[in-house]
Scaffold this active site. Structure first.
Site, short mmCIF file in Angstrom:
data_model
loop_
_atom_site.label_atom_id
_atom_site.label_comp_id
_atom_site.label_asym_id
_atom_site.label_seq_id
_atom_site.Cartn_x
_atom_site.Cartn_y
_atom_site.Cartn_z
N HIS A 134 0.83 -1.21 0.00
CA HIS A 134 0.00 0.00 0.00
C HIS A 134 0.87 1.26 0.00
O HIS A 134 0.65 2.17 -0.80
CB HIS A 134 -0.93 0.02 1.22
CG HIS A 134 -1.59 1.34 1.41
ND1 HIS A 134 -2.70 1.73 0.71
CD2 HIS A 134 -1.24 2.41 2.18
CE1 HIS A 134 -3.02 2.97 1.05
NE2 HIS A 134 -2.15 3.41 1.93
N HIS A 139 1.33 4.88 -2.88
CA HIS A 139 1.61 6.30 -2.66
C HIS A 139 2.77 6.86 -3.49
O HIS A 139 2.72 8.02 -3.89
CB HIS A 139 1.95 6.54 -1.18
CG HIS A 139 0.74 6.59 -0.29
ND1 HIS A 139 -0.11 7.66 -0.25
CD2 HIS A 139 0.25 5.67 0.59
CE1 HIS A 139 -1.08 7.43 0.63
NE2 HIS A 139 -0.89 6.22 1.14
N GLU A 180 -5.89 9.32 -0.30
CA GLU A 180 -6.20 7.89 -0.20
C GLU A 180 -7.29 7.45 -1.19
O GLU A 180 -7.17 6.39 -1.79
CB GLU A 180 -6.64 7.53 1.22
CG GLU A 180 -5.54 7.68 2.28
CD GLU A 180 -4.42 6.65 2.15
OE1 GLU A 180 -4.46 5.80 1.24
OE2 GLU A 180 -3.48 6.74 2.96
N SER A 207 -3.98 0.76 -4.70
CA SER A 207 -3.31 -0.44 -4.19
C SER A 207 -4.31 -1.56 -3.91
O SER A 207 -3.92 -2.60 -3.39
CB SER A 207 -2.51 -0.10 -2.93
OG SER A 207 -3.37 0.42 -1.91
FE LIG Z 1 -2.06 5.34 2.70
#
Ligand SMILES: [Fe+2]
Length: 303
Positions: A134, A139, A180, A207
């Site tokens: 993730h 990111h 997010e 993700s």
């Molecule tokens: Fe995150």
């Protein structure tokens, strides 16, 4: 060893005391097992097959420019050799979740804290805590983009202040619905020429094998234009797909957002409503009014 039993907790959630005050640790890359690299490979291959059709151009470009491959969990030092010259950011290893003030301080100094552990192979799609897939795959591609790079740094600074004045709940909703779970409008080629499409830039979606498709293609969730105060009044789901995604007209909107003086907004938020994740308001700029089918299905399954 990095191998963890399925229910293991990490970092703050495990009650860990840090050796360093900033909670950073060595990534311990040599300690990853063959199983852990294989888990990365499965996750990586699934997402790299999906995202070119679902994620925004900037995400896909970032993903391709970084030294990421299916072969192994990436070494943070190698990522930083590409990332740091591009936007001044670097990835630092942490054992899991860290205290809010530590997290914000890292962001404010262009350090992205990444869990060094990876989820277990039998829980590929269920993530209790952000792991290396993730944090890195989700990111870091967007941290290659100068606008997101600036936005997250400024968010870190805003977070330190929000924590001091007791407004973290409201500010955290901005991070949640952008960094997010954000979608962005993008021009794409279509049979009839060029048309607007909604694309993923949020790491929580990018993700996730299931939510990456759900967020863009499912008829269930609302997709509405991003409005800062609306977002700061809106609760979110942490345990399931989002019921609402907020859509930016352009990633450049994040820069204006980061420069906003939050104080008058915090003041206004002291009164007025908060909204549930699935609410739709007459003032919303609606890209798609969700039919809520997924949520009703979940409720039936539970009931
Ligand atoms: Fe995150």
């Amino acid at each position: 060893m990095n191998a963890q039993p399925a229910a293991a907790k990490h970092g703050l959630a495990a009650g860990l005391s840090p050796t360093r005050t900033d909670w950073t640790i060595d990534q311990g890359w040599k300690n990853y097992t063959a199983h852990e690299h294989a888990t990365w490979k499965t996750l990586f291959e699934r997402q790299t097959a999906l995202l070119p059709q679902l994620a925004c151009r900037e995400f896909v470009e970032g993903m391709r420019a970084l030294p990421l491959s299916a072969d192994s969990i990436p070494e943070f030092a190698a990522l930083n050799e590409v990332l740091k010259p591009r936007t001044g950011w670097q990835v630092v290893a942490v054992p899991g979740l860290v205290p809010d003030e530590v997290f914000f301080d890292h962001l404010a100094n262009r350090r992205f804290p990444s869990g060094n552990f990876i989820r277990s192979a039998d829980q590929l799609d269920y993530l209790q805590e952000p792991d290396v897939f993730h944090d890195v795959f989700g990111h870091v591609p967007m941290l290659m983009h100068p606008v997101m790079a600036d936005f997250i740094q400024l968010y870190g600074e805003a977070g330190l202040r929000a924590q001091r004045i007791g407004k973290l709940t409201e500010l955290a909703r901005v991070y949640w619905y952008t960094v997010e779970f954000g979608l962005v409008k993008e021009k794409v080629k279509a049979e009839a020429g060029v048309e607007d499409a909604l694309r993923i830039y949020g790491a929580g979606i990018a993700s996730s094998f299931t939510e990456s498709v759900f967020s863009v293609q499912s008829p269930s969730p609302h997709r509405i234009g991003f409005d800062l105060e609306r977002v700061m009044r809106t609760n979110y789901r942490i345990d399931d797909f989002q019921e609402c995604y907020f859509v930016l007209d352009s990633l450049d909107d994040l820069l204006a957002l980061a420069r906003i003086d939050f104080d008058p907004i915090y003041e206004r938020l002291n009164s007025g409503p908060n909204y549930a994740p699935g609410d739709l308001l007459t003032t919303d700029r609606v890209f798609q009014c969700g039919d809520g089918g997924y949520v009703r299905g979940q409720a039936t399954a539970v009931g």
